[in-house]
Design a protein around this motif. Structure first.
Motif, PDB file in Angstrom:
ATOM      1  N   SER A   7      23.709  -5.997 -18.662  1.00 17.96           N
ATOM      2  CA  SER A   7      23.948  -7.401 -18.461  1.00 17.96           C
ATOM      3  C   SER A   7      22.920  -7.789 -17.311  1.00 17.96           C
ATOM      4  O   SER A   7      22.574  -7.062 -16.481  1.00 17.96           O
ATOM      5  N   TRP A   8      22.959  -9.194 -17.093  1.00 16.64           N
ATOM      6  CA  TRP A   8      22.176  -9.774 -16.165  1.00 16.64           C
ATOM      7  C   TRP A   8      22.715 -10.085 -14.798  1.00 16.64           C
ATOM      8  O   TRP A   8      23.882 -10.609 -14.915  1.00 16.64           O
ATOM      9  N   HIS A  31      21.342  -2.602 -14.616  1.00 13.85           N
ATOM     10  CA  HIS A  31      21.413  -3.998 -14.939  1.00 13.85           C
ATOM     11  C   HIS A  31      19.944  -4.705 -14.739  1.00 13.85           C
ATOM     12  O   HIS A  31      19.139  -4.406 -14.191  1.00 13.85           O
ATOM     13  N   SER A  32      19.967  -5.575 -15.816  1.00 18.13           N
ATOM     14  CA  SER A  32      18.623  -6.576 -15.778  1.00 18.13           C
ATOM     15  C   SER A  32      18.804  -7.583 -14.527  1.00 18.13           C
ATOM     16  O   SER A  32      19.947  -7.945 -14.099  1.00 18.13           O
ATOM     17  N   ILE A  83      18.776 -16.352 -21.161  1.00 14.86           N
ATOM     18  CA  ILE A  83      19.312 -15.360 -20.089  1.00 14.86           C
ATOM     19  C   ILE A  83      20.436 -15.878 -19.729  1.00 14.86           C
ATOM     20  O   ILE A  83      20.571 -16.988 -19.130  1.00 14.86           O
ATOM     21  N   ILE A  85      23.594 -15.425 -17.193  1.00 13.71           N
ATOM     22  CA  ILE A  85      24.108 -14.535 -16.116  1.00 13.71           C
ATOM     23  C   ILE A  85      25.517 -13.983 -16.118  1.00 13.71           C
ATOM     24  O   ILE A  85      26.168 -15.071 -16.147  1.00 13.71           O
TER      25      ILE A  85
END
Length: 215
Positions: A7-8, A31-32, A83, A85
Motif C-alpha cells: 500500500s502507498w 510500502h510504496s 495512486i 494513498i
C-alpha cells in the motif's frame, strides 16, 4: 516473516528529520512511497537509496505545502497516476524563534498554514473512526532532527537533555497508528513534561520553559 505491504504511504517533509525516518521505516515494511518536500535534490537522493535498499516504488514530488493550490495539484497528479494513498504522514512543518515583531510576516503565516494542531487531529480521530480511518497525533517534543537549527533556535544544555533521536520517535508513532490510538507522546522525558505542564499553572510552566530555551 511478515510479507511486504504494497500500500502507498505519503510522507510530507520527507527530505530530512522525522520525514526521512518515516520513509525509511515504512520502506523497510515494504510500502510504496510518495515523498513530498520542497528540497528536490534531497528527496531524489533519499528515493534512490530506498529503492536500492528495500526494492520499493518511490514517487518524488516537490511541493510547497503552505500553498493550498499546490496541494490540490499534487492530489490531481497522484489521481492521474492511479495512486491511492493509504497512509498519510503529515509531517511537514517549520518553526521560528525570536521576537515576533522582528520576524517576517510571510514566514509566520507559512508556519501557521503548515501547523497540524493536536485538538484538530483528536477531533478528526473521533469523526473518522466510524469510517475505519485512524488519525494519530505524534507529539515528539525536542528531537535531534535539524528542526531547531532551521528555526534558528538556541540549543541550551537543558533542551539538549530532552532531545530524542528520530528513529525511536518514529517507531512510537507507527506503533500508535497501527494500534488505532488518538495520540502518542514518546519518551519518558516528554511524558514527564506533559504531566508537568498539566499539573502547573500556565504562567509558571511558560516562565520555566522560556528560561530553559534561553539559558
Amino acid at each position: 516473516m511478515k510479507p511486504p505491504d504494497k500500500s502507498w504511504v505519503l510522507v510530507t517533509g520527507a527530505s530530512s528529520g522525522f520525514g526521512e525516518e518515516f520513509a525509511r521505516q515504512y520502506a523497510e515494511r515494504g510500502h510504496s512511497l510518495v515523498l513530498v518536500a520542497r528540497r528536490l535534490d534531497r528527496l531524489q537522493r533519499l528515493a534512490e537509496a530506498l529503492r536500492e535498499e528495500f526494492r520499493v516504488d518511490v514517487v518524488v514530488e516537490r511541493v510547497d505545502l503552505s500553498d493550498v493550490a499546490a496541494v490540490n495539484q499534487l492530489h490531481q497528479r497522484l489521481r492521474g497516476r492511479g495512486i491511492a494513498i493509504d497512509i498519510l504522514i503529515n509531517n511537514a512543518g517549520h518553526g521560528l524563534q525570536g521576537p515576533f515583531l522582528d520576524g517576517q510576516l510571510n514566514a509566520a503565516l507559512a508556519m501557521v498554514q503548515l501547523a497540524y494542531v493536536l485538538r484538530l487531529s483528536e477531533g478528526l480521530h473521533r469523526e473518522f473512526k466510524r469510517d475505519g480511518i485512524t488519525v494519530t497525533a505524534l507529539c515528539p517534543g525536542m528531537s535531534d532532527t535539524g528542526f531547531a537549527a532551521a528555526a534558528q533556535q538556541k540549543i541550551t544544555p537543558a533542551l539538549k537533555l530532552l532531545m530524542m533521536q528520530p528513529a525511536p520517535v518514529v517507531r512510537a508513532g507507527i506503533r500508535a497508528l497501527d494500534a488505532g490510538r488518538m495520540s502518542v507522546v514518546p519518551g519518558l522525558a516528554n511524558k514527564a513534561m506533559v504531566i508537568f505542564i498539566w499539573a502547573t499553572p500556565r504562567w509558571l510552566h511558560q516562565a520555566i520553559l522560556s528560561h530553559a530555551m534561553n539559558t
